[in-house]
Design an enzyme around this catalytic site. Structure first.
Site, PDB file in Angstrom:
ATOM      1  CG  ASP A 221      -1.668  -1.151   1.532  1.00 27.13           C
ATOM      2  OD1 ASP A 221      -2.199  -1.677   0.344  1.00 27.13           O
ATOM      3  OD2 ASP A 221      -1.546  -1.786   2.606  1.00 27.13           O
TER       4      ASP A 221
ATOM      5  CG  HIS B  61      -2.605  -1.830  -8.086  1.00 27.31           C
ATOM      6  ND1 HIS B  61      -2.495  -3.168  -7.972  1.00 27.31           N
ATOM      7  CD2 HIS B  61      -2.591  -1.541  -9.297  1.00 27.31           C
ATOM      8  CE1 HIS B  61      -2.441  -3.631  -9.258  1.00 27.31           C
ATOM      9  NE2 HIS B  61      -2.527  -2.510 -10.171  1.00 27.31           N
TER      10      HIS B  61
END
Length: 427
Positions: free
Chosen positions: A13, A41
């Site tokens: 992340d 993502h």
């Protein structure tokens, strides 16, 4: 010509998708080499938010060849759903290629993942329950079904029958589960096979030919170094190899063909799931970062654990990946803070540790050694040159670079493609 690997340096992340999307402009090929639909993502282009799980971020550039390599495990239903979603948004998918050597994720993998996690009780790993671990387990046990097998009806039927019989024994005897139906799976997956067929290719040959033709290639990492099966905080890791070496084994491109490795570093630290997190914050600052940064999982929706930037983690990642430089992301999230901290060392039993401990018992007990910085208290969102960043922001970034002994090449100050500062040219 350059072949560049983008790798996460923390627990995922970090904003790799944003960096890949930005750099893809200068590439002909973008490659995803490991992981599966557990790796979400988010990329923002022209104020449109794209949430991807299997497809490379480069797919948002219509003239790029996007490759899903042999190291990825592919859940056809998720893959096709992403394709349909992109087609609706008029994204070109004609240049998408899937390795015929990639493995297929089956429904029984997801069932086993969930049951095994429940069985672990308080020792749970925090898996996304997307079946990634069981699928890689089949691959390592040489029981897996590859995309090339799915393309051959007879081969697939034979391998599926064997696997269903084996998995049903396990499901019924160990977990008291009804098991899965062979005929239903056969019909469902043969339907997927025909939809996948146009994308299937010998991607190893495609990529190596591209290198010979001096094309620019970007290898897009999923997850991150601290989730790497070998180098992460084991056992709280993923089942693949997100470190730079995994880009080579997961794509069929030799390590001597790689020219540059860039580590993506979030300007603070986050982690999803279980495992040690020495710089974790449990106060209002941690909650502020979570809310301001929207720190909730793309795939699971789970709130991410937030903390101060841990330079010990990033320095270790620099060693493991052989980083040439780092790309800092989400600097803008810190714009409003009065004070900031960087963890520059770990103290254990009153001694400063050298290196990153493999022993999780030690890691869970270390005392972070912090250096404190004054905040810059002004927006960085509209800044496009490094020298124009607030002085306190530059002090923060400079100290990180010093501690990890790695230069900064990119600074991201927003989710948009244009909200990027290039410090050092990559291509």
């Amino acid at each position: 010509m350059a072949s560049v690997i983008i790798v996460g340096t923390q627990w995922g992340d970090e904003g790799k998708g944003k960096i890949v999307d930005y750099l893809a402009e200068n590439c002909e090929y973008v490659v995803r080499s490991q992981g599966g639909s557990n790796a979400g993502h988010t990329v923002v282009v022209d104020n449109i938010k794209y949430k991807l799980r299997l497809l490379p971020s480069g797919i948002l550039h219509k003239d790029k060849v996007c490759v899903i390599g042999n190291g990825v495990v592919i859940e056809p239903k998720v893959f096709l759903s992403e394709i349909d979603s992109l087609i609706e948004k008029k994204v070109n998918i004609s240049n998408l290629k899937i390795s015929d050597r990639a493995h297929v994720l089956m429904p029984y993998h997801k069932i086993l993942d969930e049951l095994q996690e429940e069985d672990l009780g308080e020792n749970k790993l925090g898996t996304t329950k997307n079946g990634i671990g069981p699928c890689y387990m089949d691959k390592s046990s040489r029981l897996g079904i590859r995309i090339v097998d799915l393309m051959n009806k007879e081969t697939f039927a034979k391998k599926l029958k064997f696997n269903v019989e084996l998995k049903n024994k396990l499901l019924k005897k160990l977990y008291n589960h009804d098991g899965v139906n062979y005929d239903e799976l056969l019909k469902e997956y043969l339907g997927y096979a025909e939809k996948l067929r146009p994308f299937v290719a010998d991607t190893t040959t495609i990529l190596n030919k591209a290198i010979k033709e001096k094309k620019n290639i970007l290898f897009e990492g999923a997850q991150a170094t601290m989730l790497d099966l070998d180098h992460g905080t084991y056992p709280f890791v993923t089942s693949s190899y997100p470190a730079a070496g995994g880009a080579c084994t997961g794509s069929g491109v030799g390590p001597r063909k790689i020219d540059n490795v860039i580590g993506v570093v979030k300007a603070y630290a986050t982690r999803v799931g279980e495992g040690p997190f020495p710089s974790e914050l449990f106060d209002d600052v941690g909650q502020f970062i979570r809310d301001k940064g929207g720190e909730y999982g793309t795939v699971t929706g789970r709130a991410r654990r937030c903390g101060w930037l841990d330079a010990c983690v990033v320095k270790y990642a620099s060693y493991v990946n052989g980083l040439d430089s780092i790309a800092i992301t989400r600097l803008d999230i810190l714009d409003e803070l009065d004070k900031l901290k960087i963890c520059v060392a770990y103290k254990y039993n009153s001694e400063i540790l050298e290196g990153y401990p493999a022993d999780l018992d030690i890691l869970s007990k270390v005392e972070p050694v912090y250096e404190e910085f004054e905040g810059w208290k002004t927006s960085t969102r509209d800044i496009r040159e490094y020298d124009k960043l607030p002085e306190n922001a530059k002090k923060y970034l400079k100290r990180l670079s010093e501690v990890i002994e790695t230069d900064i090449s990119i600074v991201s100050v927003g989710a948009g493609r244009d909200e990027t500062i290039i410090v050092k040219k990559i291509f």
